[in-house]
Design an enzyme around this catalytic site. Structure first.
Site, short mmCIF file in Angstrom:
data_model
loop_
_atom_site.label_atom_id
_atom_site.label_comp_id
_atom_site.label_asym_id
_atom_site.label_seq_id
_atom_site.Cartn_x
_atom_site.Cartn_y
_atom_site.Cartn_z
N GLY A 74 0.73 -1.28 0.13
CA GLY A 74 0.09 -0.13 0.02
C GLY A 74 0.88 1.29 0.09
O GLY A 74 0.44 2.13 0.42
N LEU A 89 1.56 3.49 -2.14
CA LEU A 89 1.09 4.75 -2.81
C LEU A 89 -0.15 5.53 -1.85
O LEU A 89 -0.23 6.71 -2.47
CB LEU A 89 0.55 4.25 -4.32
CG LEU A 89 1.50 3.87 -5.17
CD1 LEU A 89 0.92 3.75 -6.68
CD2 LEU A 89 2.72 4.58 -5.39
N GLN A 146 -1.76 7.30 1.59
CA GLN A 146 -1.48 8.67 2.31
C GLN A 146 -0.38 8.35 3.27
O GLN A 146 0.60 9.24 3.32
CB GLN A 146 -2.62 9.09 3.03
CG GLN A 146 -2.39 10.50 3.83
CD GLN A 146 -3.52 10.58 4.93
OE1 GLN A 146 -4.20 9.85 5.24
NE2 GLN A 146 -3.48 11.87 5.48
N ASP A 193 2.15 -1.60 -4.55
CA ASP A 193 0.59 -1.35 -4.32
C ASP A 193 -0.27 -2.05 -5.14
O ASP A 193 0.62 -2.81 -6.42
CB ASP A 193 0.31 0.10 -4.34
CG ASP A 193 -0.63 0.52 -3.93
OD1 ASP A 193 -0.71 1.65 -3.07
OD2 ASP A 193 -1.83 0.51 -4.18
N ASP A 231 -0.74 -7.24 -5.01
CA ASP A 231 -2.30 -7.37 -4.61
C ASP A 231 -2.11 -8.10 -3.40
O ASP A 231 -1.75 -9.58 -3.35
CB ASP A 231 -3.23 -8.23 -5.54
CG ASP A 231 -4.74 -8.15 -4.85
OD1 ASP A 231 -4.88 -7.80 -3.99
OD2 ASP A 231 -5.56 -8.48 -5.89
N TYR A 289 -15.05 -1.48 8.75
CA TYR A 289 -13.60 -1.17 8.96
C TYR A 289 -12.96 -1.57 10.25
O TYR A 289 -11.78 -2.21 10.53
CB TYR A 289 -13.36 0.17 8.37
CG TYR A 289 -11.74 0.65 8.60
CD1 TYR A 289 -10.78 0.42 7.93
CD2 TYR A 289 -11.55 1.79 9.69
CE1 TYR A 289 -9.47 0.80 8.06
CE2 TYR A 289 -10.49 2.41 10.01
CZ TYR A 289 -9.44 2.02 9.13
OH TYR A 289 -8.33 2.61 9.13
N LYS A 291 -10.18 -4.01 11.77
CA LYS A 291 -9.31 -3.68 12.44
C LYS A 291 -8.81 -4.36 14.02
O LYS A 291 -8.07 -4.87 14.41
CB LYS A 291 -9.21 -2.13 12.82
CG LYS A 291 -8.90 -1.46 11.61
CD LYS A 291 -7.35 -1.57 11.17
CE LYS A 291 -7.11 -1.00 9.69
NZ LYS A 291 -5.89 -1.14 9.24
P1 NAD Z 1 -4.76 4.83 2.21
O1 NAD Z 1 -5.99 4.50 1.52
O2 NAD Z 1 -4.18 5.98 1.63
O3 NAD Z 1 -3.58 3.78 1.17
C1 NAD Z 1 -3.97 2.56 1.34
C2 NAD Z 1 -3.35 1.84 -0.05
O4 NAD Z 1 -3.55 0.37 -0.15
C3 NAD Z 1 -3.73 2.70 -1.54
O5 NAD Z 1 -2.54 3.19 -2.16
C4 NAD Z 1 -4.19 1.30 -2.20
O6 NAD Z 1 -4.31 1.27 -3.64
C5 NAD Z 1 -3.68 0.18 -1.38
N1 NAD Z 1 -4.44 -0.96 -1.60
C6 NAD Z 1 -5.84 -1.08 -1.57
N2 NAD Z 1 -6.14 -2.60 -1.81
C7 NAD Z 1 -5.14 -3.09 -2.06
C8 NAD Z 1 -4.59 -4.55 -2.23
N3 NAD Z 1 -5.49 -5.35 -2.57
N4 NAD Z 1 -3.45 -5.05 -2.38
C9 NAD Z 1 -2.38 -3.93 -2.42
N5 NAD Z 1 -2.47 -2.55 -1.99
C10 NAD Z 1 -4.02 -2.16 -1.83
O7 NAD Z 1 -4.32 4.47 3.43
P2 NAD Z 1 -3.44 5.12 4.45
O8 NAD Z 1 -4.29 6.24 5.19
O9 NAD Z 1 -1.96 5.20 3.70
O10 NAD Z 1 -3.49 4.05 5.53
C11 NAD Z 1 -2.24 2.99 5.71
C12 NAD Z 1 -2.84 2.34 6.95
O11 NAD Z 1 -2.88 3.09 8.02
C13 NAD Z 1 -4.15 1.49 6.83
O12 NAD Z 1 -3.98 0.14 7.64
C14 NAD Z 1 -5.09 2.22 7.70
O13 NAD Z 1 -6.06 1.45 8.02
C15 NAD Z 1 -4.52 2.81 8.77
N6 NAD Z 1 -4.72 4.08 9.44
C16 NAD Z 1 -4.82 5.23 8.52
C17 NAD Z 1 -5.23 6.62 9.01
C18 NAD Z 1 -5.26 7.78 8.33
O14 NAD Z 1 -5.89 8.43 8.67
N7 NAD Z 1 -4.94 7.75 7.33
C19 NAD Z 1 -5.79 6.53 10.41
C20 NAD Z 1 -5.94 5.02 11.11
C21 NAD Z 1 -5.30 3.97 10.49
N1 SER Z 2 -8.52 7.98 9.25
C1 SER Z 2 -8.93 6.65 9.30
C2 SER Z 2 -10.30 6.60 8.58
O1 SER Z 2 -11.15 7.52 8.73
C3 SER Z 2 -9.08 6.12 10.59
O2 SER Z 2 -8.57 4.76 10.68
O3 SER Z 2 -10.63 5.76 8.15
#
Ligand code: NAD
Ligand code: SER
Length: 323
Positions: free
Chosen positions: A13, A15, A17, A39, A58, A148, A152
């Site tokens: 993942g 690419l 955030q 990704d 994937d 979601y 988790k």
């Molecule tokens: P994001 O949605 O920005 O990025 C997730 C990436 O996963 C995407 O680039 C997407 O293309 C890729 N993806 C989706 N399906 C896939 C698959 N089958 N195989 C491979 N890649 C795949 O998410 P993020 O914000 O970067 O989150 C990263 C982690 O942090 C996640 O576990 C998320 O639950 C966790 N998280 C994020 C936040 C937040 O605010 N950003 C908050 C709490 C937890």
């Molecule tokens: N920022 C994330 C969401 O809103 C929290 O895991 O899904």
């Protein structure tokens, strides 16, 4: 179990955030050639793809995950691939498949190839309406209402299972909403806290999808990267918890963020029009107790709301003017 650094890292993942900025920092620390980014999608010209080893992956394909980890001599995985909360409510089955099957595939490949360490993030979404919302404890009721959140909670339990059953070193932290300027968020409930900065600069106004008084735990990306790497590089023997650390930083309302932006853009206007994401936000904490993270691996955030706002507006201003 090892305590030191890693030889060859895989990020799933990458690419996304968090993945984008985590990849950059890992490549800076460990050398670009030692950090393999992956990704399910590709983005032409993306710095993650151009900046070092890259492969399409994937995570729901168990064979591909195992072959890649074994074939590239990976010894640590940062598993960032996931479907976030708002997208997950639109397609709960996909959310289950990516977040649960993907996590199991990474853990199984890690066990099979005897990896040194696996980092798998969790989220404040593990909590639900029965959880205390102020200073939410580390150990408390985990009954989320979103798919979601369910994935988790299950993911945390699965990670701990691999620690105790297979002696695998798995670690994770419950990120709050992450605010950043580099890569836009990917379909979460906390996306408003990033969009508001973009729209303040672009339009001078924003229509916010949660109420003004909605308070959630948030964190600026530099603190997110610091927390992730501090936990990843901590001595295993100092950890009592493994996959479920609360990490706090900012506890702010949507209105607080707007007020902070107005210190730089006085005419900034926000209209509050809650949609389905309000109901999700209403089941999450307003603040979290992160004393376990502070005690076990020395967690301490660096950024407050106004410092983050100044930095966000400067970085986004340069970026948006440039484009
Ligand atoms: P994001 O949605 O920005 O990025 C997730 C990436 O996963 C995407 O680039 C997407 O293309 C890729 N993806 C989706 N399906 C896939 C698959 N089958 N195989 C491979 N890649 C795949 O998410 P993020 O914000 O970067 O989150 C990263 C982690 O942090 C996640 O576990 C998320 O639950 C966790 N998280 C994020 C936040 C937040 O605010 N950003 C908050 C709490 C937890
Ligand atoms: N920022 C994330 C969401 O809103 C929290 O895991 O899904």
């Amino acid at each position: 179990m090892t305590t030191g650094k890693f030889e060859r890292i895989l990020i799933t993942g990458a690419l996304g955030q968090i993945g984008t900025e985590l990849t950059a920092e890992l490549r800076r620390r460990y050398g670009a050639d030692n950090v393999v980014a992956s990704d399910v999608r590709t983005v032409e010209g993306h710095p993650v793809i151009n900046g070092g080893p890259w492969t399409s992956l994937d995570v729901t394909d168990a064979g591909a995950v195992s072959d890649l980890i074994g074939g590239m001599n990976i010894d640590a995985v940062f598993h960032m691939a996931a479907i976030l909360s708002a997208t997950g409510e639109k397609d709960p089955q996909l959310c289950w498949k990516v977040n649960i099957d993907g996590t199991l595939n990474v853990l199984e490949a890690a066990r099979k190839h005897d990896l040194a360490r696996v980092i798998i993030p969790s989220s404040i979404a593990v909590f639900g309406p029965e959880t205390p919302r102020e200073n939410t404890p580390q150990e408390t009721v985990l009954k989320p209402r979103t798919m979601y959140g369910i994935t988790k909670v299950s993911g945390e339990l699965l990670c701990d299972y691999y620690v105790y059953k297979y002696d695998l070193d798995v670690r994770g932290l419950r990120y709050p909403g992450i605010i950043s300027s580099e890569t836009p968020p990917g379909g979460g409930t906390t996306d408003y806290a990033v969009e508001i900065y973009y729209e303040a600069i672009r339009e001078g106004r924003y229509t916010c999808f949660v109420r003004e008084d909605t308070m959630l735990p948030m964190m600026y990306m530099p603190d997110c990267i610091k927390a992730t790497l501090d936990l990843a590089e901590a001595d295993f023997d100092s950890l009592v918890h493994h996959s479920d650390f609360n990490v706090g930083s900012l506890s702010v309302t949507a209105g607080d963020i707007a007020e902070s932006i107005r210190k730089h853009i006085p005419g900034f206007r926000v209209e509050y029009r809650p949609d389905f994401r309000q109901a999700i936000a209403d089941t999450w904490p307003r603040s979290v107790d992160d004393s376990a993270a502070r005690k076990e691996w020395g967690w301490k955030p660096d950024w407050d709301l106004d410092a983050m706002t100044a930095d966000m507006l400067q970085k986004l201003g340069e970026k948006l003017r440039g484009s």
